[in-house]
Design an enzyme around this catalytic site. Sequence first.
Site: not given
Length: 742
Positions: A406-408, A582-583, A610, A629, A633
């Site tokens: 996951d990016k953020t 990512t969104g 996802k 996180d 997710d």
Amino acid sequence: MSESEPVHDDPPGSSGKPTDEYCSCCRVCHCYRDMPEPGGEPHEHRRPDRDEEHDHDHGDGAHVDHSDHEEMFKRRFFICLVLSLPVLYYSPMLQEWFGYAAIAFPGSEFVGPVLGVVVFAYGGIPFLRMGAVEARNREPGMMLLISLAITVAFVYSLAAVLFGIGEPFFWELVTLIVIFLLGHWIEMRSVRRASGALDELAELLPDTAERIAEDGGTEEVPVDDLEEGDLVLVRPGANVPADGVVEDGESKVNEAMVTGESKPVAKEPGDEVIGGTTNREGSLRVRISATGDETTLSGIVRLVEEAQESRSRTQVLADRAAGWLFYAAIAVAAVTAVAWTAAVGFGLPVVERVVTVLVIACPHALGLAVPLVVAINTSMAARNGMLVRDRIAMEQARELDTVVFDKTGTLTEGEQGIVDVAAVEDWDADDVVTLAAAAEGDSEHVIAQAIREEASERDLAVPDVRGFEALEGRGVRATIERDAVPAVVGETERADSAEATDRDGHMVSVGGPNLLRHLEIEPDSDLERFADEAGERGEGVVYVLRDEQVVGAIALADVIRDASYEAIAALHGMDVEVAMLTGDDRDVAHSVADDLGIDTVFAEVLPEDKDEKIVELQDRGHLVAMVGDGVNDAPALTRADVGIAIGSGTDVAVESADVVLVENDPRDVARLVRLSVKSYRKMQENIVWAAGYNVFALPLAAGVLAPVGVLLSPAVGAVLMSASTVIVAINAQLLRRAELSL
């Protein structure tokens, strides 16, 4: 605890057989759930808060202390060793072999039989009890084989003395028991050292804390008496008594034992501290936020226990092999007895062959091969901030070919940071940041926080403002004093416009393109080019205006963690592809992916979709790990072959994840894969050592080389069996030397 009292309480409907519901250290030392404790020694289950009451619920933070087993086997070994020396000294066979005559006295001929019976009763009873449990549970294993071996030797020797049917076997019997006790003592020592992570974690919490009273004084109270909201004093060198937030003081805290972070972490007011960590320098006043089972440390202990109690596929295979070996040993012993009886007649040689086969076949090393590696692996993972909840997932990690991040908040900080600053002619970047920080002083927006942090890092003096106003959808504005920033060339001309200037100060505005469109202002060509380049990189831009004149622009982005670069490079070095989920829009996502060297990008993905991307990768034949996180997710973490929750902080009990990483450090994912590879290799090596020993030694024990004069005595067989156990234990301990750093 009485000797007839079960060590573990079986749940309703339980068959009493060993299952996944009992701890791995019990599996290693063979004290199954309904087994009477050997010798009546206490089998202590202690909680992380060191409650002295026995707790049999492994699912509620209980932990089994097996130091009593180690001491029991150690004590019995030394007592039996002393008792065995006269048996050996008065053995007619040894006297003949070594050419000496033992000192005779009335009744000296009974020294061997009497002490042999004592050694059998005292040193052999733990094995007989555990063998009986295996027989009762229909789970034959090494204890039943040991019990058969020493019982056959004892019964034959006793019959030889009472009925004169042959030479007694007492010196071999006592030697067997002494060697078995020594092997189990060594095993228990290894298990205790390997499983010591929970004990060490439990010991991190101090017994007492200094609670600060309302009058400012301090009182020493038990840690168990602390409540959420209490204020405590943590002096230099003391351990933090519970999770909390620093209210006053600055210091550095050693979090290595809990998070794996090797360097002390700076703490100041507003920072969170974890119970059990060590304060290094200054005094801290900490407001307690969690106590008891809600603390990070308790959560870690629970997850470590879950990992030690769960069983990997390799463990299941080893357990099955140990069971098969029992039946193989019985079959080989029966064939050996028939063949030798037919060849030489029933007597001492036949008994020696049967006992040697049973001793050699004991799957002692095989039973220890995997659980000991698991215990060490779990301990190492916990020390490095990796909490393994599912052993199968840990074993699968070595086969991963794709890791999805996951990016953020995982690859990035999850918050805006200033990437670059541009200023018009005659202004500099510091003045632009100063004005922006002043205008954003009362805003709680993430962009405002990033600008204020940048001003703090640049050590800028930010002036006070008045008349702060949030411009919905456009930005903010406020008024500052005329001399708040250094005068610049052309200031007089810029200040002449009455429409744009408050005569008591300067109007400062900060906002994005919408603000400029609203004010019908165009930035100069340099700032416009700056904004275009930032947009191509996926960065956002805010403009800074003084008196409706654009004086600069600030580029912001979700800052990539420095550790992300190392994590991606390390995974690529292990031939693992990296994907990002990512969104965010595609431009931003691809900008981050290109910077990090990520192979696959899934952008503009809604949280509920996802897990579909994970399935898409799995359908292509990939073994996939998802790193997120643990909250948004959760579906993807559950869907992945290995779900890894990163940066959970105090919320370590993430139910959707197989592995929980205490720190926000993506490098731990690469360390996890590396530890999985090294641990599995150790399991394989141990199984080869253990099984290879049996395959090689069983034919020798049966006497296939007797025609050429090669025969193994039961004592030599016991030595070989114990040696294989020691080799397996030492090889497992070498895992501690594995290098996990990137």
